[in-house]
Design an enzyme around this catalytic site. Structure first.
Site, PDB file in Angstrom:
ATOM      1  N   LYS A   1       0.795  -1.236   0.000  1.00  0.00           N
ATOM      2  CA  LYS A   1       0.000   0.000   0.000  1.00  0.00           C
ATOM      3  C   LYS A   1       0.830   1.289   0.000  1.00  0.00           C
ATOM      4  CE  LYS A   1      -3.435  -0.913  -0.568  1.00  0.00           C
ATOM      5  NZ  LYS A   1      -3.764  -1.462  -1.925  1.00  0.00           N
TER       6      LYS A   1
ATOM      7  N   GLY B   1       2.198   2.515  -2.849  1.00  0.00           N
ATOM      8  CA  GLY B   1       2.210   3.130  -4.174  1.00  0.00           C
ATOM      9  C   GLY B   1       2.837   2.234  -5.242  1.00  0.00           C
ATOM     10  N   THR B   2       2.787   0.936  -5.006  1.00  0.00           N
ATOM     11  CA  THR B   2       3.365  -0.058  -5.922  1.00  0.00           C
ATOM     12  C   THR B   2       2.769   0.041  -7.321  1.00  0.00           C
ATOM     13  OG1 THR B   2       2.910  -1.470  -3.995  1.00  0.00           O
ATOM     14  CG2 THR B   2       4.101  -2.468  -5.856  1.00  0.00           C
ATOM     15  N   THR B   3       1.449   0.089  -7.374  1.00  0.00           N
ATOM     16  CA  THR B   3       0.758   0.067  -8.669  1.00  0.00           C
ATOM     17  C   THR B   3       1.044   1.353  -9.438  1.00  0.00           C
ATOM     18  OG1 THR B   3      -0.956  -1.083  -7.436  1.00  0.00           O
ATOM     19  CG2 THR B   3      -1.483  -0.473  -9.702  1.00  0.00           C
ATOM     20  N   TRP B   4       1.107   2.425  -8.704  1.00  0.00           N
ATOM     21  CA  TRP B   4       1.384   3.729  -9.320  1.00  0.00           C
ATOM     22  C   TRP B   4       2.757   3.722 -10.002  1.00  0.00           C
ATOM     23  CZ3 TRP B   4       1.170   8.835  -5.936  1.00  0.00           C
ATOM     24  CH2 TRP B   4       1.044   9.935  -6.786  1.00  0.00           C
TER      25      TRP B   4
ATOM     26  N   HIS C   1       6.860  -7.484  -2.332  1.00  0.00           N
ATOM     27  CA  HIS C   1       6.703  -6.819  -1.035  1.00  0.00           C
ATOM     28  C   HIS C   1       7.670  -7.431  -0.010  1.00  0.00           C
ATOM     29  CE1 HIS C   1       3.356  -4.471  -2.279  1.00  0.00           C
ATOM     30  NE2 HIS C   1       2.450  -5.415  -2.239  1.00  0.00           N
TER      31      HIS C   1
ATOM     32  N   ARG D   1       6.110   4.937   2.017  1.00  0.00           N
ATOM     33  CA  ARG D   1       5.006   5.859   2.332  1.00  0.00           C
ATOM     34  C   ARG D   1       4.979   6.070   3.841  1.00  0.00           C
ATOM     35  NH1 ARG D   1      -1.330   4.807   0.510  1.00  0.00           N
ATOM     36  NH2 ARG D   1      -1.993   6.976   0.798  1.00  0.00           N
TER      37      ARG D   1
ATOM     38  N   SER E   1      -4.220   2.890   4.711  1.00  0.00           N
ATOM     39  CA  SER E   1      -4.467   2.263   3.409  1.00  0.00           C
ATOM     40  C   SER E   1      -4.469   0.731   3.538  1.00  0.00           C
ATOM     41  CB  SER E   1      -3.398   2.727   2.413  1.00  0.00           C
ATOM     42  OG  SER E   1      -3.650   2.207   1.142  1.00  0.00           O
TER      43      SER E   1
ATOM     44  N   ALA F   1      -7.214   9.120 -13.564  1.00  0.00           N
ATOM     45  CA  ALA F   1      -7.042   8.335 -14.797  1.00  0.00           C
ATOM     46  C   ALA F   1      -6.861   6.857 -14.452  1.00  0.00           C
ATOM     47  CB  ALA F   1      -5.839   8.857 -15.583  1.00  0.00           C
TER      48      ALA F   1
ATOM     49  N   GLY G   1      -5.805   8.010  -2.512  1.00  0.00           N
ATOM     50  CA  GLY G   1      -4.542   8.471  -3.093  1.00  0.00           C
ATOM     51  C   GLY G   1      -4.040   9.784  -2.504  1.00  0.00           C
TER      52      GLY G   1
HETATM   53  P1  A3P Z   1      -5.075   4.773  -0.583  1.00  0.00           P
HETATM   54  O1  A3P Z   1      -5.645   3.518  -0.019  1.00  0.00           O
HETATM   55  O2  A3P Z   1      -4.554   5.682   0.485  1.00  0.00           O
HETATM   56  O3  A3P Z   1      -5.997   5.491  -1.508  1.00  0.00           O
HETATM   57  P2  A3P Z   1      -0.368  -0.202  -3.719  1.00  0.00           P
HETATM   58  O4  A3P Z   1      -0.393  -0.060  -5.187  1.00  0.00           O
HETATM   59  O5  A3P Z   1       1.019  -0.325  -3.152  1.00  0.00           O
HETATM   60  O6  A3P Z   1      -1.288  -1.281  -3.260  1.00  0.00           O
HETATM   61  O7  A3P Z   1      -0.871   1.165  -3.079  1.00  0.00           O
HETATM   62  C1  A3P Z   1      -2.211   1.550  -3.159  1.00  0.00           C
HETATM   63  C2  A3P Z   1      -2.336   2.959  -2.654  1.00  0.00           C
HETATM   64  O8  A3P Z   1      -1.773   3.852  -3.641  1.00  0.00           O
HETATM   65  C3  A3P Z   1      -3.790   3.389  -2.483  1.00  0.00           C
HETATM   66  O9  A3P Z   1      -3.789   4.375  -1.443  1.00  0.00           O
HETATM   67  C4  A3P Z   1      -4.085   3.984  -3.857  1.00  0.00           C
HETATM   68  O10 A3P Z   1      -5.206   4.828  -3.890  1.00  0.00           O
HETATM   69  C5  A3P Z   1      -2.780   4.758  -4.072  1.00  0.00           C
HETATM   70  N1  A3P Z   1      -2.575   5.101  -5.485  1.00  0.00           N
HETATM   71  C6  A3P Z   1      -2.525   4.256  -6.543  1.00  0.00           C
HETATM   72  N2  A3P Z   1      -2.366   4.954  -7.690  1.00  0.00           N
HETATM   73  C7  A3P Z   1      -2.309   6.265  -7.330  1.00  0.00           C
HETATM   74  C8  A3P Z   1      -2.174   7.479  -8.067  1.00  0.00           C
HETATM   75  N3  A3P Z   1      -2.074   7.471  -9.375  1.00  0.00           N
HETATM   76  N4  A3P Z   1      -2.165   8.649  -7.374  1.00  0.00           N
HETATM   77  C9  A3P Z   1      -2.268   8.646  -6.016  1.00  0.00           C
HETATM   78  N5  A3P Z   1      -2.406   7.521  -5.271  1.00  0.00           N
HETATM   79  C10 A3P Z   1      -2.428   6.354  -5.925  1.00  0.00           C
END
Ligand code: A3P
Length: 302
Positions: free
Chosen positions: A54, A56-59, A116, A138, A146, A240, A266
């Site tokens: 949680k 910001g991995t996916t980001w 992770h 984070r 999160s 997006a 986010g």
């Molecule tokens: P929140 O639960 O605080 O919204 P992971 O990808 O490591 O699982 O992390 C997920 C967290 O990153 C979530 O946080 C998600 O909303 C946030 N996140 C993913 N993409 C994002 C983006 N483009 N901008 C901001 N936050 C983002």
């Protein structure tokens, strides 16, 4: 990747037990194929994206994907979800190929691989091959919030209980993938001796995504044109990615979006909507004790 029928995945899988694994709290979904994970053969051009859950991995995964493959593989971004394109190395989820299987079959160069695992459990071939490693950290308070909401909605983690119970477990280090404190500081220490590690902060990404994309390009040695970097920065905006079915996990059937969406808020500072004054004081006091020997510093608001 052929034969993967995401819609058939069983949503009723029961919650796993927390187990102790090599001194780290885990669930079996990350340890069942441990030998294969440990023996994973990294290639020198693999890029490992490492995070505490949680953070910001996916980001950052999506940013990297667009930087590398925006022009060459555009169809992959519309037809396969990110959890297939950027395999989760140690994952052994029901009715899905394992992370190692997905990584072994990845047709791309470089291969983007997510983990992770705390630094001491990363398969050694990544270090031996001198792979680039990108770590995103984070701040503990938002990370805990999160992780709490995520644990409520995904059936691959133990039941989180209520917020108070979860926060206490976070401080007591009873979290899947171990203590946040050791995770963030372990990679921070590693960076002192392993120069191919780029350490990033979620808060910096929120504050100025373009600057972070710029710094990633310079770490990766990419000469991406300015217009493209701008396009990518827009494409990875929270709204997006929330709209994009390939990045918002809507096709991942172990999650219940009725409880909480994957792309939740986010934001930096959402912890203020969760911590009571007493919880905050107790957390700060404990945090100081845990983190007093590291130079690592976080922003809890921007
Ligand atoms: P929140 O639960 O605080 O919204 P992971 O990808 O490591 O699982 O992390 C997920 C967290 O990153 C979530 O946080 C998600 O909303 C946030 N996140 C993913 N993409 C994002 C983006 N483009 N901008 C901001 N936050 C983002």
């Amino acid at each position: 990747m052929e034969g993967l029928n995401l819609s058939s995945i069983n949503q009723s899988t029961s919650r796993p037990e927390l187990i102790d694994f090599e001194g780290i709290s885990m669930v079996r979904y990350f340890t069942d194929e441990w030998e294969k994970v440990q023996k994973f053969q990294a290639r020198p051009d693999d890029i490992l994206i490492a995070t505490y859950p949680k953070a910001g991995t996916t980001w950052v995964s999506y940013i990297l994907e667009l930087l590398y493959f925006h022009n060459t593989l555009p169809e992959s971004q519309t037809s396969l979800p990110i959890f297939i394109r950027v395999p989760f190395l140690e994952a052994v989820f029901p009715e899905m190929p394992t992370g190692v299987e997905l990584a072994d079959k990845l047709p791309t160069t470089p291969r983007l691989i997510k983990t992770h695992l705390p630094v001491q459990l990363v398969p050694k071939s990544f270090w031996e091959q001198n792979c680039k490693v990108i770590y995103v950290a984070r701040n503990a308070k938002d990370n805990a919030v999160s992780y709490f909401h995520f644990s409520r909605m995904v059936n691959l983690l133990p039941e989180p209980g209520n917020w108070n119970t979860f926060l206490q477990n976070f401080m007591d280090e009873k979290m899947v993938f171990g203590p946040w404190y050791d995770h963030v500081s372990g990679y921070w220490e590693k960076k002192q001796t392993y120069s191919n590690l780029h350490y990033m902060f979620f808060e910096d990404m929120v504050e100025n995504t373009g600057r972070e994309v710029e710094q990633l390009c310079s770490f990766l040695g990419l000469s991406t044109p300015a217009e493209e970097k701008e396009r990518i920065t827009k494409g990875v905006h929270f709204d997006a990615m929330k709209q994009n079915d390939m990045t918002n996990y809507s096709t991942f059937s172990h999650m219940d979006f009725k409880i909480s969406p994957f792309m939740r808020k986010g934001k930096v500072g959402d912890w203020k909507n969760h911590f009571t004054v007493a919880q905050n004081e107790q957390f700060d006091e404990h945090y100081w004790r845990k983190m007093k020997n590291t130079t690592l510093q976080f922003h809890t608001e921007i």
